[in-house]
Scaffold this motif. Structure first.
Motif, PDB file in Angstrom:
ATOM      1  N   THR A  55       0.825  -1.207   0.000  1.00 44.89           N
ATOM      2  CA  THR A  55       0.000   0.000   0.000  1.00 44.89           C
ATOM      3  C   THR A  55       0.851   1.246   0.000  1.00 44.89           C
ATOM      4  OG1 THR A  55      -1.576  -1.228   1.345  1.00 44.89           O
ATOM      5  CG2 THR A  55      -1.908   1.138   1.188  1.00 44.89           C
ATOM      6  N   GLU A  73      -0.439   2.177   7.994  1.00 45.99           N
ATOM      7  CA  GLU A  73      -1.599   2.862   7.432  1.00 45.99           C
ATOM      8  C   GLU A  73      -1.963   4.097   8.231  1.00 45.99           C
ATOM      9  OE1 GLU A  73      -3.518  -1.094   5.443  1.00 45.99           O
ATOM     10  OE2 GLU A  73      -4.568  -0.097   7.040  1.00 45.99           O
ATOM     11  N   GLU A  96      -6.499   4.259  -6.324  1.00 46.96           N
ATOM     12  CA  GLU A  96      -6.268   3.509  -5.080  1.00 46.96           C
ATOM     13  C   GLU A  96      -7.375   2.489  -4.851  1.00 46.96           C
ATOM     14  OE1 GLU A  96      -7.177   4.482  -0.549  1.00 46.96           O
ATOM     15  OE2 GLU A  96      -6.114   6.019  -1.657  1.00 46.96           O
ATOM     16  N   GLN A 147       1.015   4.032  -2.919  1.00 46.85           N
ATOM     17  CA  GLN A 147       0.519   5.378  -2.640  1.00 46.85           C
ATOM     18  C   GLN A 147       1.622   6.418  -2.747  1.00 46.85           C
ATOM     19  OE1 GLN A 147      -1.656   5.104   1.052  1.00 46.85           O
ATOM     20  NE2 GLN A 147      -3.433   4.259   0.015  1.00 46.85           N
ATOM     21  N   THR A 177      -6.892  -1.395  -4.706  1.00 51.20           N
ATOM     22  CA  THR A 177      -7.230  -2.082  -3.471  1.00 51.20           C
ATOM     23  C   THR A 177      -8.062  -3.320  -3.761  1.00 51.20           C
ATOM     24  OG1 THR A 177      -7.231  -0.001  -2.306  1.00 51.20           O
ATOM     25  CG2 THR A 177      -8.350  -1.821  -1.238  1.00 51.20           C
TER      26      THR A 177
END
Length: 245
Positions: free
Chosen positions: A73, A189, A140, A77, A144
Motif C-alpha cells: 500500500t 496505514e 487507489e 501510494q 485495493t
DNA sequence: AATGGCCCCAACCGCCGTTTC
DNA sequence: AGAAACGGCGGTTGGGGCCAT
C-alpha cells in the motif's frame, strides 16, 4: 573509483567468504569510506560494489521475506505522489531498500497498472492538486480491489465498500477502512492517513487562496495554485521526516 | 526429459550532487 | 576556489529458477 580503470576488480555475484569479510570490515570501520574499506579489506571489489552489497543485502537491519499488504500500500501510494523516487519511498519502509522497492514496483504494480492506463489516469502536469488527489484516490480504490482479492479478502465486501466510497469520503479520507471488515489499521496505514490528512489540510488552504486569486482578477495570468500545492506536498519528507523514529 | 519463455532480483552503469583536501 | 574522491540515485542488465508446452 572508476570501474573501467580497475581491470583486476572482481564483478558478478558475491561469494560467501567475500560477504563474511565485508561484514567484518564494515563492523570494524563503519558504513563509510567505501573505497578505502574495499582496499583495506583486501576484497577485489570496488567501494561502490561493497557499499551496494552491504546496503542491499548484508546490512542486518534489512527485512527479509515478501512485502506485506501494508508495504504494498505504501509503495503504491507514495509512488503515486512522488513517482520513481525509490530511495525516498524506501525510507518510509524500514528494512527495505530502494532497489527492492524499485524491483517490486516494476514486477508487481507496473503490469497491473499498464492494464488500467495508469499513466493516463494520473497526469502530473495538467491537473490541479485537487484533481490529482481525487484521481489518485480513484486508482487507489481500483488497486485495493485487486490486491485484496489476491490476499484473500472478500471481494464482494470490498466492491460494495467501493460503491459507498463517495458517501464515505469524509470519514475515509482516502485510506480504505479495513476496520469495517474486522482488520485493524496497521501503524503503516495510520502514518499514511496522517500524511494524507496533512496534505488535505494544505490543499484546502491552497484552494481558498486559488478562489481569492481568481475572484480578484478574472483575466489575470492563470496561476495554478493546485499544482503549486501539489508540488510542495510531494515533498512530504520536509515535514514528516521523523515519522519512523 | 528438453526447451523456450517469463519472472524476479542482485548487481552494474552512468550521472550528479556533496564532501574533502 | 577548484579538483578529486565519495556517496547516492534511478535506470538497465544478466542470470538463475520456475513453469508450460
Amino acid at each position: 573509483m572508476d570501474y573501467k580503470k580497475e581491470e583486476n576488480l572482481r564483478r558478478g555475484p558475491w561469494l560467501e567468504e567475500e560477504d563474511e569479510r565485508l561484514v567484518k570490515f564494515v563492523t570494524l570501520l563503519g558504513e563509510r569510506r567505501w573505497d578505502s574499506l574495499a582496499r583495506v579489506s583486501g576484497l577485489k571489489r570496488s567501494g561502490k560494489s561493497c557499499r551496494l552489497r552491504w546496503m542491499n543485502y548484508l546490512n542486518p537491519s534489512l527485512k527479509r521475506g515478501p512485502m506485506s499488504l501494508e508495504e504494498e500500500t505504501i509503495i503504491f501510494q507514495l509512488h503515486a505522489f512522488w513517482g520513481n523516487k525509490w530511495s525516498k519511498i524506501a525510507r518510509r519502509l524500514p528494512g527495505r531498500t530502494d532497489n527492492e522497492v524499485k524491483n517490486y514496483y516494476r514486477t508487481h504494480f507496473r503490469k497491473k497498472l499498464e492494464g488500467q492506463n495508469y499513466d493516463k489516469i494520473i497526469d502530473w502536469s495538467r491537473n490541479t492538486g485537487e484533481d490529482l488527489l481525487r484521481k489518485y484516490k480513484e486508482t487507489e480504490i481500483t488497486w485495493t480491489r485487486t490486491t485484496t482479492q489476491e490476499h484473500g479478502f472478500d471481494k464482494t465486501v470490498k466492491e460494495s465498500k467501493q460503491m459507498n466510497m463517495e458517501s464515505d469520503k469524509e470519514t475515509c479520507g482516502g485510506i480504505f477502512e479495513r476496520e469495517s471488515f474486522g482488520v485493524m489499521k496497521s501503524p503503516y496505514e495510520n502514518r499514511i492517513s496522517d500524511w494524507i490528512s496533512e496534505i488535505s489540510t494544505d490543499q484546502s488552504d491552497a484552494n481558498v487562496l486559488e478562489e481569492r486569486t481568481s475572484s480578484s482578477s478574472e483575466n489575470n495570468i492563470n496561476i495554478n495554485v493546485g499544482s503549486w500545492w501539489f508540488q510542495e506536498t510531494r515533498d512530504i519528507e520536509e515535514f514528516s521526516c521523523s515519522l519512523w523514529s
